[in-house]
Design a protein around this motif. Sequence first.
Motif, PDB file in Angstrom:
ATOM      1  N   ARG A 174      77.292  36.579  15.289  1.00 18.66           N
ATOM      2  CA  ARG A 174      77.647  38.169  16.196  1.00 18.66           C
ATOM      3  C   ARG A 174      77.285  38.753  14.858  1.00 18.66           C
ATOM      4  O   ARG A 174      77.187  38.815  14.166  1.00 18.66           O
ATOM      5  N   PHE A 175      76.620  39.428  15.493  1.00 21.20           N
ATOM      6  CA  PHE A 175      75.845  41.042  14.354  1.00 21.20           C
ATOM      7  C   PHE A 175      76.791  42.389  14.735  1.00 21.20           C
ATOM      8  O   PHE A 175      77.915  41.801  14.630  1.00 21.20           O
ATOM      9  N   ALA A 176      75.873  43.060  13.981  1.00 20.60           N
ATOM     10  CA  ALA A 176      77.116  44.255  13.073  1.00 20.60           C
ATOM     11  C   ALA A 176      77.372  44.765  14.980  1.00 20.60           C
ATOM     12  O   ALA A 176      78.800  45.006  14.661  1.00 20.60           O
ATOM     13  N   SER A 177      76.800  45.014  15.809  1.00 20.29           N
ATOM     14  CA  SER A 177      76.962  45.567  16.826  1.00 20.29           C
ATOM     15  C   SER A 177      78.010  44.437  17.986  1.00 20.29           C
ATOM     16  O   SER A 177      78.063  43.446  17.458  1.00 20.29           O
ATOM     17  N   TYR A 178      78.112  44.610  18.570  1.00 20.30           N
ATOM     18  CA  TYR A 178      78.468  43.880  19.302  1.00 20.30           C
ATOM     19  C   TYR A 178      77.604  42.183  20.056  1.00 20.30           C
ATOM     20  O   TYR A 178      78.614  42.031  21.790  1.00 20.30           O
ATOM     21  N   GLU A 179      76.390  42.876  19.151  1.00 24.64           N
ATOM     22  CA  GLU A 179      75.465  41.401  20.304  1.00 24.64           C
ATOM     23  C   GLU A 179      76.121  40.091  19.744  1.00 24.64           C
ATOM     24  O   GLU A 179      76.752  39.867  18.353  1.00 24.64           O
ATOM     25  N   HIS A 180      75.831  38.815  20.492  1.00 24.94           N
ATOM     26  CA  HIS A 180      76.119  37.356  19.623  1.00 24.94           C
ATOM     27  C   HIS A 180      75.420  36.495  20.215  1.00 24.94           C
ATOM     28  O   HIS A 180      74.658  36.737  21.430  1.00 24.94           O
TER      29      HIS A 180
END
Length: 57
Positions: free
Chosen positions: A23-29
Amino acid sequence: MDIKGCDLCKKKIEGGDGSVYVRFASYEHADLCEHCAYPVLKFLKKNKFTDKKIKKS
């Protein structure tokens, strides 16, 4: 039954075993197989971002 696929190589990952959820800092995974996630895990271990869990029998 939980069937996922690696987001990089599209390999089928069954049952969640052998998969790494990134999982990245945003909601992207991304769901990655062990082969594709190796560089990420290597970086985390090198920089001591992971903990070793001791398994007692």
